[in-house]
Structures are given as C-alpha cells and as structure tokens.
Write a protein that holds these residues in place. Structure first.
Motif, short mmCIF file in Angstrom:
data_model
loop_
_atom_site.label_atom_id
_atom_site.label_comp_id
_atom_site.label_asym_id
_atom_site.label_seq_id
_atom_site.Cartn_x
_atom_site.Cartn_y
_atom_site.Cartn_z
N ALA A 1 0.84 -1.21 0.00
CA ALA A 1 0.00 0.00 0.00
C ALA A 1 0.87 1.25 0.00
CB ALA A 1 -0.93 -0.01 1.21
N ILE A 2 1.93 1.24 0.80
CA ILE A 2 2.85 2.38 0.84
C ILE A 2 3.49 2.59 -0.53
CG2 ILE A 2 4.99 3.25 1.85
CD1 ILE A 2 4.19 1.75 4.45
N GLU A 3 3.90 1.52 -1.16
CA GLU A 3 4.53 1.63 -2.49
C GLU A 3 3.55 2.16 -3.53
OE1 GLU A 3 6.13 -2.29 -3.18
OE2 GLU A 3 7.70 -2.01 -1.68
N ALA A 4 2.28 1.74 -3.45
CA ALA A 4 1.27 2.21 -4.41
C ALA A 4 0.96 3.69 -4.20
CB ALA A 4 0.01 1.37 -4.30
N ALA A 5 1.03 4.17 -2.95
CA ALA A 5 0.70 5.56 -2.63
C ALA A 5 1.86 6.51 -2.86
CB ALA A 5 0.26 5.66 -1.17
N ASN A 6 3.07 6.01 -2.83
CA ASN A 6 4.27 6.84 -2.90
C ASN A 6 4.29 7.84 -4.06
OD1 ASN A 6 6.93 7.59 -1.91
ND2 ASN A 6 7.68 6.62 -3.77
N PRO A 7 3.86 7.48 -5.26
CA PRO A 7 3.89 8.47 -6.35
C PRO A 7 2.89 9.62 -6.17
CG PRO A 7 3.71 6.23 -7.23
CD PRO A 7 3.49 6.15 -5.75
N PHE A 8 1.98 9.49 -5.22
CA PHE A 8 0.92 10.48 -5.05
C PHE A 8 1.09 11.26 -3.75
CE2 PHE A 8 -0.57 6.85 -7.51
CZ PHE A 8 -0.82 7.49 -8.72
N ARG A 9 2.31 11.75 -3.55
CA ARG A 9 2.60 12.54 -2.35
C ARG A 9 2.12 13.98 -2.54
NH1 ARG A 9 8.71 11.37 -1.16
NH2 ARG A 9 8.72 10.30 -3.15
N VAL A 10 1.57 14.53 -1.48
CA VAL A 10 1.10 15.91 -1.47
C VAL A 10 2.32 16.81 -1.32
CG1 VAL A 10 -0.25 17.59 -0.17
CG2 VAL A 10 -1.15 15.28 -0.53
N LYS A 11 2.39 17.84 -2.15
CA LYS A 11 3.57 18.71 -2.14
C LYS A 11 3.48 19.82 -1.10
CE LYS A 11 5.07 17.75 -6.75
NZ LYS A 11 4.64 17.68 -8.05
N THR A 12 2.30 20.39 -0.95
CA THR A 12 2.16 21.55 -0.07
C THR A 12 0.94 21.38 0.83
OG1 THR A 12 3.10 22.98 -1.77
CG2 THR A 12 1.88 24.06 -0.03
N ILE A 13 1.08 21.74 2.08
CA ILE A 13 -0.06 21.78 3.00
C ILE A 13 -0.11 23.17 3.62
CG2 ILE A 13 -0.13 19.31 3.50
CD1 ILE A 13 1.38 19.85 6.08
N ALA A 14 -1.31 23.62 3.95
CA ALA A 14 -1.49 24.92 4.60
C ALA A 14 -2.69 24.83 5.53
CB ALA A 14 -1.71 26.02 3.56
N GLN A 15 -2.61 25.50 6.64
CA GLN A 15 -3.73 25.51 7.57
C GLN A 15 -4.77 26.53 7.13
OE1 GLN A 15 -2.82 26.57 11.64
NE2 GLN A 15 -4.57 25.43 12.39
N ILE A 16 -6.01 26.11 7.06
CA ILE A 16 -7.14 26.97 6.69
C ILE A 16 -7.87 27.31 7.99
CG2 ILE A 16 -9.33 27.10 5.44
CD1 ILE A 16 -7.03 26.86 3.51
N THR A 17 -8.10 28.60 8.24
CA THR A 17 -8.73 28.99 9.50
C THR A 17 -10.00 29.82 9.33
OG1 THR A 17 -7.32 30.95 9.65
CG2 THR A 17 -6.52 28.94 10.74
N ASN A 18 -10.42 30.04 8.07
CA ASN A 18 -11.64 30.83 7.88
C ASN A 18 -12.32 30.42 6.57
OD1 ASN A 18 -10.66 32.66 5.66
ND2 ASN A 18 -9.18 33.21 7.25
N ALA A 19 -13.58 30.81 6.44
CA ALA A 19 -14.38 30.41 5.28
C ALA A 19 -13.85 30.99 3.97
CB ALA A 19 -15.83 30.84 5.48
N LYS A 20 -13.35 32.22 3.98
CA LYS A 20 -12.83 32.82 2.75
C LYS A 20 -11.66 32.01 2.21
CE LYS A 20 -10.69 36.86 0.64
NZ LYS A 20 -9.88 35.99 -0.19
N ASP A 21 -10.71 31.65 3.09
CA ASP A 21 -9.58 30.85 2.65
C ASP A 21 -10.02 29.47 2.18
OD1 ASP A 21 -7.91 32.97 3.20
OD2 ASP A 21 -7.09 32.10 5.05
N ALA A 22 -11.04 28.92 2.81
CA ALA A 22 -11.57 27.63 2.38
C ALA A 22 -12.17 27.75 0.97
CB ALA A 22 -12.62 27.12 3.36
N CYS A 23 -12.93 28.79 0.72
CA CYS A 23 -13.50 29.01 -0.62
C CYS A 23 -12.38 29.18 -1.66
CB CYS A 23 -14.40 30.25 -0.63
SG CYS A 23 -15.96 30.03 0.24
N ASP A 24 -11.38 29.98 -1.33
CA ASP A 24 -10.26 30.20 -2.25
C ASP A 24 -9.54 28.89 -2.55
OD1 ASP A 24 -10.85 32.90 -2.28
OD2 ASP A 24 -9.19 33.47 -0.96
N SER A 25 -9.33 28.08 -1.53
CA SER A 25 -8.64 26.80 -1.69
C SER A 25 -9.43 25.89 -2.64
CB SER A 25 -8.47 26.13 -0.33
OG SER A 25 -7.81 24.90 -0.47
N LEU A 26 -10.72 25.75 -2.38
CA LEU A 26 -11.56 24.89 -3.23
C LEU A 26 -11.61 25.42 -4.66
CD1 LEU A 26 -14.47 24.16 -0.77
CD2 LEU A 26 -12.80 22.50 -1.61
N HIS A 27 -11.78 26.73 -4.79
CA HIS A 27 -11.86 27.34 -6.12
C HIS A 27 -10.61 27.06 -6.95
CE1 HIS A 27 -13.16 30.17 -9.18
NE2 HIS A 27 -11.95 30.69 -9.15
#
Length: 166
Positions: free
Chosen positions: A80-106
């Motif tokens: 499972a780890i080997e199958a997932a390895n090519p699909f690593r997330v490059k960037t993460i960011a904390q979302i703390t409000n609805a506007k940033d959530a909308c921007d992220s989804l958009h």
C-alpha cells in the motif's frame, strides 16, 4: 489537452491515511484507542502519499472499520505504501476561515477538516440541499469537497465524512 494533463479524481482510502497518521507519523502515541491528529494526516500525505480507494481494492484491501483498526495499530502494508508513494502531497497549509476555504476549493485544493465540531442538532432541507445544525462536540476527521456560494443561494460547504455508507 492544450497543455493540460489528462487527470481523474479518485477517492482516497481513509484507512491508509489513518494508518499513516497513527503509526508512521504519530508513532502510536495515542495507544490502542481510536483517533489521530489532523497534522499527522497532513504530514503523512506529504511523506507517504495518498492511496486511492481504487488502488487499495486492486491490492485486495476493501474498507471496513476492522481493517482501519488493524492498520491503525500495525501500520499500512508495504504494498500500500509503495502504491501511494507516487501520489505525495507537495504543499499543505492551515485553513482557519471560510474565505480561505473558498479560495482553496476554487483553486482545486482539497481541504481536510480535523475539528471537534459536532453536528447532532438535526438537519433540514433548504434550496435543494440537506443542511446540518452544528451542535455537540467530538473529535473527527472529514473533508470539504465542495461549496455553494452562488448569488441568491444559501452559502455553505459540502462535507464528506470519512466513514459510513452515507
């Protein structure tokens, strides 16, 4: 085409994310009890990738609470780890409000929700959608997979639970 890659959206296997968070990142710090921290899931997606439900099933893994509990203590299997390895997330960011959530989804970025907000206040139907009333508190991981913010419509987010049939 025209410079765009052909891509498809695949549902993730929550038991894999859970196992990576609890065992590989969290180092079993929560003991045998259930649960993980959202930041562990985020960091795990960067280090170990995301296993799709489709790929998990190709490997013979079908979601169940029992499998989640097993992997949540033992960790995900090597294939499972080997199958997932090519699909690593490059960037993460904390979302703390609805506007940033909308921007992220958009902009095409998914949002995972690790919170203690409960929704046991019942539900009601309005504007062709089912709405939940926030009430109560329990720690849980979910995902925001869509939003409604068109003029003349009630604004809100479409939240997908990580377990259960509906």
């Amino acid at each position: 085409h025209g410079g765009h890659l052909d891509q498809s959206v695949k549902m993730p296997a929550p038991e894999y994310i859970y196992a990576v968070a609890r065992v590989l990142i969290g180092k079993r710090m929560l003991g045998r009890g259930a649960g993980a921290l959202g930041i562990w899931s985020a960091k795990g997606s960067q280090e170990y990738g995301i296993l799709s439900r489709e790929d998990a099933e190709k490997l013979g893994y079908h979601y169940s609470g029992k499998l989640s509990d097993k992997w949540g203590w033992e960790g995900p299997p090597r294939d499972a780890i080997e199958a997932a390895n090519p699909f690593r997330v490059k960037t993460i960011a904390q979302i703390t409000n609805a506007k940033d959530a909308c921007d992220s989804l958009h902009n095409g970025y998914p949002i995972t929700v690790a919170s203690t907000q409960g929704f046991d206040g019942g539900s009601y139907d309005e504007d062709g959608k089912r709405w939940l009333r926030a009430r109560g508190s329990w720690p849980h991981q979910m995902a925001i997979i869509g939003m409604e913010n068109r003029p003349g419509r009630k604004a809100g987010f479409f939240i997908m639970n990580s377990w259960g049939p509906d």
